[in-house]
Design a protein around this motif. Structure first.
Motif, PDB file in Angstrom:
ATOM      1  N   VAL A 153      -3.955  -6.367 -11.222  1.00  0.00           N
ATOM      2  CA  VAL A 153      -3.415  -4.763 -11.563  1.00  0.00           C
ATOM      3  C   VAL A 153      -3.901  -3.668 -10.618  1.00  0.00           C
ATOM      4  CG1 VAL A 153      -2.495  -3.255 -12.974  1.00  0.00           C
ATOM      5  CG2 VAL A 153      -2.186  -5.424 -13.561  1.00  0.00           C
ATOM      6  N   MET A 154      -5.003  -3.640 -10.359  1.00  0.00           N
ATOM      7  CA  MET A 154      -5.563  -2.591  -9.473  1.00  0.00           C
ATOM      8  C   MET A 154      -5.639  -3.232  -8.230  1.00  0.00           C
ATOM      9  SD  MET A 154      -9.133  -1.389 -11.819  1.00  0.00           S
ATOM     10  CE  MET A 154      -9.479  -2.512 -11.153  1.00  0.00           C
ATOM     11  N   ALA A 155      -5.514  -4.063  -8.233  1.00  0.00           N
ATOM     12  CA  ALA A 155      -5.428  -4.519  -6.422  1.00  0.00           C
ATOM     13  C   ALA A 155      -4.420  -3.832  -5.726  1.00  0.00           C
ATOM     14  CB  ALA A 155      -5.849  -5.938  -6.083  1.00  0.00           C
ATOM     15  N   VAL A 156      -2.801  -4.588  -6.276  1.00  0.00           N
ATOM     16  CA  VAL A 156      -1.568  -4.397  -5.943  1.00  0.00           C
ATOM     17  C   VAL A 156      -1.417  -2.353  -6.547  1.00  0.00           C
ATOM     18  CG1 VAL A 156       0.520  -4.283  -7.453  1.00  0.00           C
ATOM     19  CG2 VAL A 156      -0.548  -6.361  -7.125  1.00  0.00           C
ATOM     20  N   GLU A 157      -2.178  -1.456  -7.103  1.00  0.00           N
ATOM     21  CA  GLU A 157      -2.091  -0.116  -6.947  1.00  0.00           C
ATOM     22  C   GLU A 157      -2.946  -0.057  -6.228  1.00  0.00           C
ATOM     23  OE1 GLU A 157      -3.041   1.055 -11.085  1.00  0.00           O
ATOM     24  OE2 GLU A 157      -1.322   0.247 -12.033  1.00  0.00           O
ATOM     25  N   GLY A 158      -3.606  -0.118  -5.366  1.00  0.00           N
ATOM     26  CA  GLY A 158      -4.158   0.292  -4.643  1.00  0.00           C
ATOM     27  C   GLY A 158      -3.652  -0.274  -2.930  1.00  0.00           C
ATOM     28  N   ALA A 159      -2.765  -1.581  -3.233  1.00  0.00           N
ATOM     29  CA  ALA A 159      -2.364  -1.488  -2.034  1.00  0.00           C
ATOM     30  C   ALA A 159      -0.910  -0.797  -2.010  1.00  0.00           C
ATOM     31  CB  ALA A 159      -2.344  -2.775  -1.671  1.00  0.00           C
ATOM     32  N   ALA A 160      -0.568  -0.250  -3.059  1.00  0.00           N
ATOM     33  CA  ALA A 160       0.042   0.622  -2.449  1.00  0.00           C
ATOM     34  C   ALA A 160       0.033   1.970  -2.506  1.00  0.00           C
ATOM     35  CB  ALA A 160       1.387   0.088  -3.943  1.00  0.00           C
ATOM     36  N   ALA A 161      -0.916   2.242  -3.261  1.00  0.00           N
ATOM     37  CA  ALA A 161      -1.683   3.852  -2.599  1.00  0.00           C
ATOM     38  C   ALA A 161      -1.990   3.740  -1.102  1.00  0.00           C
ATOM     39  CB  ALA A 161      -2.502   3.496  -3.158  1.00  0.00           C
ATOM     40  N   ALA A 162      -2.251   2.121  -1.035  1.00  0.00           N
ATOM     41  CA  ALA A 162      -2.633   2.442   0.656  1.00  0.00           C
ATOM     42  C   ALA A 162      -1.287   2.280   1.779  1.00  0.00           C
ATOM     43  CB  ALA A 162      -3.343   1.129   1.073  1.00  0.00           C
ATOM     44  N   LEU A 163      -0.543   1.759   1.293  1.00  0.00           N
ATOM     45  CA  LEU A 163       0.680   1.803   1.810  1.00  0.00           C
ATOM     46  C   LEU A 163       2.029   3.333   2.156  1.00  0.00           C
ATOM     47  CD1 LEU A 163       2.178  -1.864   1.222  1.00  0.00           C
ATOM     48  CD2 LEU A 163       1.145  -0.439   3.246  1.00  0.00           C
ATOM     49  N   GLU A 164       1.587   4.225   0.994  1.00  0.00           N
ATOM     50  CA  GLU A 164       1.675   5.195   0.668  1.00  0.00           C
ATOM     51  C   GLU A 164       1.977   6.452   2.442  1.00  0.00           C
ATOM     52  OE1 GLU A 164      -0.021   7.648  -1.870  1.00  0.00           O
ATOM     53  OE2 GLU A 164       0.979   5.997  -3.607  1.00  0.00           O
ATOM     54  N   ALA A 165       2.946   6.641   2.879  1.00  0.00           N
ATOM     55  CA  ALA A 165       3.179   7.054   4.195  1.00  0.00           C
ATOM     56  C   ALA A 165       1.496   8.310   3.989  1.00  0.00           C
ATOM     57  CB  ALA A 165       4.514   8.826   3.979  1.00  0.00           C
ATOM     58  N   VAL A 166       1.577   8.322   5.396  1.00  0.00           N
ATOM     59  CA  VAL A 166       0.611   9.494   5.629  1.00  0.00           C
ATOM     60  C   VAL A 166       0.982  10.463   6.791  1.00  0.00           C
ATOM     61  CG1 VAL A 166      -2.105   9.253   6.563  1.00  0.00           C
ATOM     62  CG2 VAL A 166      -1.270   7.788   5.217  1.00  0.00           C
ATOM     63  N   ASP A 167       0.392  11.738   6.601  1.00  0.00           N
ATOM     64  CA  ASP A 167       1.050  12.697   7.032  1.00  0.00           C
ATOM     65  C   ASP A 167       0.320  13.020   8.746  1.00  0.00           C
ATOM     66  OD1 ASP A 167       2.490  13.948   5.500  1.00  0.00           O
ATOM     67  OD2 ASP A 167       1.489  14.779   4.875  1.00  0.00           O
ATOM     68  N   SER A 168       1.125  13.037   9.443  1.00  0.00           N
ATOM     69  CA  SER A 168      -0.072  12.787  10.684  1.00  0.00           C
ATOM     70  C   SER A 168       0.044  13.971  10.928  1.00  0.00           C
ATOM     71  CB  SER A 168       0.961  11.784  12.213  1.00  0.00           C
ATOM     72  OG  SER A 168       2.399  12.686  11.892  1.00  0.00           O
ATOM     73  N   PHE A 169      -0.812  14.648  12.647  1.00  0.00           N
ATOM     74  CA  PHE A 169      -1.389  15.797  12.615  1.00  0.00           C
ATOM     75  C   PHE A 169      -0.575  15.749  13.746  1.00  0.00           C
ATOM     76  CE2 PHE A 169      -4.577  14.548   9.868  1.00  0.00           C
ATOM     77  CZ  PHE A 169      -5.130  15.652   9.458  1.00  0.00           C
TER      78      PHE A 169
END
Length: 87
Positions: A71-87
């Motif tokens: 579960v921690m691995a899947v949650e971490g993977a989901a957090a890694a795929l969240e949209a990142v604001d570009s500069f």
């Protein structure tokens, strides 16, 4: 940015505690396959052992541990795929 997210996605599935008896394996999703299941082998092996000895509380503790690692691995993977604001 996408390369960074892919790297973080892969890193989210690394956990050195996933396979305490297998020191060379740390990938939660793909690891040493000792069961017939190809994904989440630590959880699959723990569940298989729990089915063999259902009255042993230690095996169920191992299932809970492996489930929390997955579960921690899947949650971490989901957090890694969240949209990142570009500069």
């Amino acid at each position: 940015m996408v390369n960074d997210q892919l790297m973080l996605l892969e890193r989210a599935f690394l956990n050195s505690r996933a396979f305490p008896k297998e020191y060379y394996y740390s990938h939660v999703l793909w690891g040493p396959r000792t069961s017939t299941v190809s994904t989440f082998p630590g959880l699959a092996d723990a569940c298989l052992e729990a089915v063999k000895t259902p009255s042993d509380p230690a095996t169920w503790a191992t299932v809970r541990k492996q489930l929390s690692i997955a579960v921690m691995a899947v949650e971490g993977a989901a957090a890694a795929l969240e949209a990142v604001d570009s500069f």
